[in-house]
Motif scaffolding. Structure first.
Motif, PDB file in Angstrom:
ATOM      1  N   GLN A  20     -68.735 103.229  94.537  1.00  0.00           N
ATOM      2  CA  GLN A  20     -69.342 101.959  94.160  1.00  0.00           C
ATOM      3  C   GLN A  20     -68.312 101.135  93.411  1.00  0.00           C
ATOM      4  N   LEU A  21     -68.070  99.946  93.918  1.00  0.00           N
ATOM      5  CA  LEU A  21     -67.013  99.112  93.354  1.00  0.00           C
ATOM      6  C   LEU A  21     -67.268  98.795  91.880  1.00  0.00           C
ATOM      7  N   GLY A  22     -68.534  98.562  91.509  1.00  0.00           N
ATOM      8  CA  GLY A  22     -68.849  98.240  90.121  1.00  0.00           C
ATOM      9  C   GLY A  22     -68.492  99.371  89.171  1.00  0.00           C
ATOM     10  N   ASP A  23     -68.845 100.614  89.544  1.00  0.00           N
ATOM     11  CA  ASP A  23     -68.511 101.763  88.713  1.00  0.00           C
ATOM     12  C   ASP A  23     -67.003 101.952  88.609  1.00  0.00           C
ATOM     13  N   PHE A  24     -66.305 101.731  89.735  1.00  0.00           N
ATOM     14  CA  PHE A  24     -64.853 101.897  89.744  1.00  0.00           C
ATOM     15  C   PHE A  24     -64.183 100.887  88.818  1.00  0.00           C
ATOM     16  N   LEU A  25     -64.653  99.628  88.861  1.00  0.00           N
ATOM     17  CA  LEU A  25     -64.082  98.606  87.981  1.00  0.00           C
ATOM     18  C   LEU A  25     -64.380  98.913  86.518  1.00  0.00           C
ATOM     19  N   ASP A  26     -65.575  99.469  86.270  1.00  0.00           N
ATOM     20  CA  ASP A  26     -65.931  99.856  84.905  1.00  0.00           C
ATOM     21  C   ASP A  26     -64.981 100.936  84.389  1.00  0.00           C
ATOM     22  N   THR A  27     -64.635 101.894  85.256  1.00  0.00           N
ATOM     23  CA  THR A  27     -63.697 102.952  84.875  1.00  0.00           C
ATOM     24  C   THR A  27     -62.310 102.373  84.607  1.00  0.00           C
ATOM     25  N   LEU A  28     -61.891 101.434  85.459  1.00  0.00           N
ATOM     26  CA  LEU A  28     -60.576 100.814  85.258  1.00  0.00           C
ATOM     27  C   LEU A  28     -60.511 100.080  83.922  1.00  0.00           C
ATOM     28  N   VAL A  29     -61.599  99.405  83.558  1.00  0.00           N
ATOM     29  CA  VAL A  29     -61.628  98.697  82.279  1.00  0.00           C
ATOM     30  C   VAL A  29     -61.509  99.698  81.128  1.00  0.00           C
TER      31      VAL A  29
END
Length: 238
Positions: free
Chosen positions: A8-17
């Motif tokens: 899920q792109l949203g979860d991945f971006l959250d991890t990157l942040v």
């Protein structure tokens, strides 16, 4: 392949942040440590913070807040083993405690970042940097204050250089003299110092002492047959 169905792109971006925040903030902490040439410098602090952020973020994604709390508890205890690796004992001096504490704080910064508490992670970073920089002049000023042995509780070591044949008698005599002066002995060790001489080291129970009284014991012991030298020293480190 589960990745294609669970990504899920949203979860991945959250991890990157989370990882990015941990990386940037730990870089600030590590840069100060690297500048002062400490054992755990820039890379170590960054890796600790990013690793803590990754574990907390993973737990949060798998099991929500409950999982994050469990992982944070393990991070707090686990980082203690890493901190122990940078603490070095040289004689009576212990070095690396501040570096170990900084690593612990870097793990806390990473944990905050992994839990998406970016503002808290930034605030903690400011406090860590302040502790390592702004408090340094105050520490130096306190360290320059002359030590008042009568008012400071510390550990005292009474040292006696004796010949081998005088060892048994002088060991007992030293303990008697110190206890007569109301300075109980916690431990007595004997070490070879060369030229056929031995050193008796009596560790006193931590207390506040009068230097004149200890000097009097040293003078009295130095008059004894077989005693080559008598002295004492103090260690105020916790």
């Amino acid at each position: 392949m589960k990745f294609l169905t669970t990504f899920q792109l949203g979860d991945f971006l959250d991890t990157l942040v989370s990882l990015g925040v941990a990386f940037v903030l730990a870089t600030l902490i590590g840069a100060e440590r690297q500048y002062r040439q400490r054992t755990a410098g820039l890379r170590t602090n960054v890796l600790v913070a990013v690793g803590a952020a990754a574990f907390v973020d993973l737990a949060m994604h798998l099991n929500g807040t409950h999982g994050g709390v469990h992982v944070i508890a393990y991070v707090v205890s686990g980082i203690g083993f890493l901190g122990a690796g940078v603490i070095m004992k040289q004689g009576m001096d212990v070095r690396g405690l501040n570096t170990a504490a900084t690593l612990w704080a870097s793990a806390a910064v990473g944990s905050c970042a992994g839990a998406d508490m970016v503002a808290q992670a930034a605030a903690l970073t400011i406090f860590v940097l302040a502790g390592n920089t702004l408090l340094r002049p105050l520490v130096n000023a306190i360290n320059r204050i002359p030590l008042n042995e009568k008012a400071t509780e510390a550990t005292y070591y009474f040292k006696l250089a004796v010949t081998s044949h005088a060892l048994p008698a002088m060991r007992d005599r030293l303990v008697e003299q110190l206890e007569a002066a109301h300075y109980p002995v916690a431990d007595v060790e004997v070490a070879e110092i060369g030229d056929g001489q031995l050193e008796i080291v009596a560790k006193l129970v931590p207390t506040a002492a009068d230097p004149n009284e200890l000097n009097a014991v040293a003078l009295e012991m130095q008059k004894q047959s077989g005693v080559r030298h008598a002295t004492w020293e103090v260690n105020t480190a916790d």
